[in-house]
Design an enzyme around this catalytic site. Structure first.
Site, mmCIF file in Angstrom:
data_model
loop_
_atom_site.group_PDB
_atom_site.id
_atom_site.type_symbol
_atom_site.label_atom_id
_atom_site.label_comp_id
_atom_site.label_asym_id
_atom_site.label_seq_id
_atom_site.Cartn_x
_atom_site.Cartn_y
_atom_site.Cartn_z
ATOM 1 N N TYR A 12 -32.741 0.826 53.219
ATOM 2 C CA TYR A 12 -31.978 0.962 54.407
ATOM 3 C C TYR A 12 -30.454 1.695 54.068
ATOM 4 C CZ TYR A 12 -28.331 -0.898 57.704
ATOM 5 O OH TYR A 12 -27.178 -0.895 58.720
ATOM 6 N N ASP A 28 -37.687 5.430 72.354
ATOM 7 C CA ASP A 28 -37.776 5.158 71.129
ATOM 8 C C ASP A 28 -37.617 6.155 70.207
ATOM 9 O OD1 ASP A 28 -38.761 4.605 68.625
ATOM 10 O OD2 ASP A 28 -40.788 3.846 69.292
ATOM 11 N N THR A 82 -23.064 -9.176 65.333
ATOM 12 C CA THR A 82 -23.992 -8.596 66.473
ATOM 13 C C THR A 82 -25.217 -9.391 66.348
ATOM 14 O OG1 THR A 82 -25.086 -7.209 64.772
ATOM 15 C CG2 THR A 82 -23.050 -6.134 66.177
ATOM 16 N N ASN A 100 -26.792 5.542 67.707
ATOM 17 C CA ASN A 100 -26.486 3.788 67.061
ATOM 18 C C ASN A 100 -27.843 3.396 66.695
ATOM 19 O OD1 ASN A 100 -25.109 1.232 67.199
ATOM 20 N ND2 ASN A 100 -26.371 1.107 68.759
HETATM 21 N N1 LIG Z 1 -24.152 -5.104 62.545
HETATM 22 C C1 LIG Z 1 -23.938 -4.654 61.457
HETATM 23 O O1 LIG Z 1 -23.177 -5.673 60.554
HETATM 24 C C2 LIG Z 1 -23.878 -3.320 61.035
HETATM 25 C C3 LIG Z 1 -23.242 -2.670 59.835
HETATM 26 C C4 LIG Z 1 -23.513 -1.732 59.538
HETATM 27 C C5 LIG Z 1 -24.226 -0.559 60.544
HETATM 28 N N2 LIG Z 1 -24.959 -1.093 61.339
HETATM 29 C C6 LIG Z 1 -25.878 -0.251 62.173
HETATM 30 O O2 LIG Z 1 -25.556 -0.214 63.439
HETATM 31 C C7 LIG Z 1 -26.496 -0.130 64.563
HETATM 32 C C8 LIG Z 1 -26.405 -0.994 65.666
HETATM 33 O O3 LIG Z 1 -26.497 -2.251 64.876
HETATM 34 P P1 LIG Z 1 -26.270 -3.582 65.704
HETATM 35 O O4 LIG Z 1 -25.986 -4.683 64.669
HETATM 36 O O5 LIG Z 1 -25.778 -3.460 66.996
HETATM 37 O O6 LIG Z 1 -27.844 -4.006 66.130
HETATM 38 P P2 LIG Z 1 -28.694 -4.675 67.204
HETATM 39 O O7 LIG Z 1 -29.978 -5.033 66.626
HETATM 40 O O8 LIG Z 1 -27.705 -5.929 67.918
HETATM 41 O O9 LIG Z 1 -28.844 -3.465 68.209
HETATM 42 C C9 LIG Z 1 -29.827 -2.520 67.714
HETATM 43 C C10 LIG Z 1 -30.230 -1.886 69.072
HETATM 44 O O10 LIG Z 1 -31.180 -0.761 68.879
HETATM 45 C C11 LIG Z 1 -32.303 -0.767 69.393
HETATM 46 N N3 LIG Z 1 -33.349 -0.223 68.666
HETATM 47 C C12 LIG Z 1 -34.282 -0.577 67.553
HETATM 48 N N4 LIG Z 1 -35.162 0.159 67.326
HETATM 49 C C13 LIG Z 1 -34.964 1.420 68.325
HETATM 50 C C14 LIG Z 1 -35.815 2.493 68.279
HETATM 51 N N5 LIG Z 1 -36.705 2.532 67.483
HETATM 52 N N6 LIG Z 1 -35.325 3.193 69.280
HETATM 53 C C15 LIG Z 1 -34.448 3.086 70.186
HETATM 54 N N7 LIG Z 1 -33.516 1.692 69.836
HETATM 55 C C16 LIG Z 1 -34.002 0.922 69.079
HETATM 56 C C17 LIG Z 1 -32.519 -2.435 69.816
HETATM 57 O O11 LIG Z 1 -33.468 -2.650 70.738
HETATM 58 C C18 LIG Z 1 -31.170 -2.711 69.860
HETATM 59 O O12 LIG Z 1 -31.022 -2.901 71.563
HETATM 60 C C19 LIG Z 1 -27.708 0.141 63.601
HETATM 61 O O13 LIG Z 1 -27.737 1.599 63.256
HETATM 62 C C20 LIG Z 1 -27.252 -0.667 62.375
HETATM 63 O O14 LIG Z 1 -27.956 0.100 61.287
HETATM 64 C C21 LIG Z 1 -24.845 -2.573 61.866
#
Ligand SMILES: NC(=O)c1ccc[n+]([C@@H]2O[C@H](COP(=O)([O-])OP(=O)(O)OC[C@H]3O[C@@H](n4cnc5c(N)ncnc54)[C@H](O)[C@@H]3O)[C@@H](O)[C@H]2O)c1
Length: 255
Positions: free
Chosen positions: A159, A66, A194, A93
């Site tokens: 955020y 975590d 995602t 990430n």
């Molecule tokens: N999807 C988008 O459009 C988007 C755009 C810009 C940035 N992001 C960023 O990209 C990153 C990944 O996003 P995603 O869309 O792949 O999300 P997702 O929800 O598909 O995956 C996120 C992963 O992080 C894990 N996670 C959450 N809290 C956690 C913690 N406290 N410790 C360890 N792991 C943890 C979750 O279990 C999950 O496996 C994030 O930082 C998000 O803010 C996403």
């Protein structure tokens, strides 16, 4: 995805590796020959996806971590080095997206939670990766920011604050480590298809068609497209690149 890079003999550490862009990056690192540690708060999922990669013949390790708990992060990074002998690349990430809130109504708890995962989590990950990389005198780190690190959006102040913060961390650490063999960059994904974005669409927080129309390239991005940027930033091809926040956003922030 066809591997474009040869990371044979190198070791990658990915947080939030159970889903979305973290999983795509872990797969891409593995496909490029790296040994990969997949860390996530969701132990069952990360164990399952790591087993799939292992079954495909890759060298991987699943770790419960975590990112809000510095001790867990330190232990996960140490276990990676114990298992594979070194640490060359990291993609920090893990992140969460809280529900949209009027800035006048946002609770301190929500602010603290998103900050703990998205900013403090990256701080802790980078800190403990650097402990090893500074001894090694080499390494490449990519921190996950967002288009939200470059622009604002109504309803998303907390955020976006965390994602702006990630860029500050990245630039400062990059300046500190540039002459010590470690490059540190941020990637700024646009709206990427995602599970996080699927949940926003399902919850009525995001209109997919509107989101698609908001990009110059009028579709959502894929997790694999972000993984490709992450791998490039970790590769020798980006050997003179440090301290940047690279938008991979279909042109969203060009407006
Ligand atoms: N999807 C988008 O459009 C988007 C755009 C810009 C940035 N992001 C960023 O990209 C990153 C990944 O996003 P995603 O869309 O792949 O999300 P997702 O929800 O598909 O995956 C996120 C992963 O992080 C894990 N996670 C959450 N809290 C956690 C913690 N406290 N410790 C360890 N792991 C943890 C979750 O279990 C999950 O496996 C994030 O930082 C998000 O803010 C996403």
């Amino acid at each position: 995805m066809n591997p474009t890079y040869d990371f044979t003999g190198q070791v990658a550490f990915v947080t939030g590796a159970g889903s979305g862009m973290g999983l795509a990056a872990a797969r891409a690192f593995a496909a490029s020959g790296a040994a990969v540690a997949l860390a996530d708060i969701d132990e069952a999922t990360v164990t399952r996806v790591a087993q799939q990669l292992k079954d495909e013949g890759h060298q991987v390790l699943a770790l419960l971590s975590d990112v809000t708990d510095e001790d867990q992060v330190a232990a996960a990074v140490d276990r990676t080095v114990d298992a594979f002998g070194r640490l060359d690349m990291a993609y920090n990430n893990a992140g969460i997206m809280p529900p949209p809130t009027d800035a006048a109504d946002e609770s301190a708890d929500q602010f603290d939670r998103v900050n703990a995962v998205n900013l403090r989590g990256i701080w802790a990950s980078m800190k403990h990766e650097l402990r090893h990389m500074r001894t090694q005198g080499s390494g490449a780190i990519v921190n996950c920011s967002s288009l939200g690190g470059l622009v604002g959006n109504p309803g998303r102040a907390a955020y976006h604050a965390t994602k702006h913060g990630v860029i500050g961390l990245t630039k400062s650490a990059a300046l500190e480590y540039g002459s010590r063999g470690v490059r540190i960059n941020a990637v700024c994904p646009g709206t990427i298809s995602t599970p996080m974005v699927d949940a926003m669409v399902e919850g009525g927080e995001l209109d997919r068609q509107q989101a698609e129309a908001g990009q110059a390239i009028d579709r959502l991005g894929t997790a694999e497209e972000i993984a490709q940027a992450v791998l490039w930033l970790c590769s020798p091809g980006a050997g003179y690149v440090t301290g940047i926040a690279l938008p991979v956003d279909g042109g969203y922030t060009a407006r």
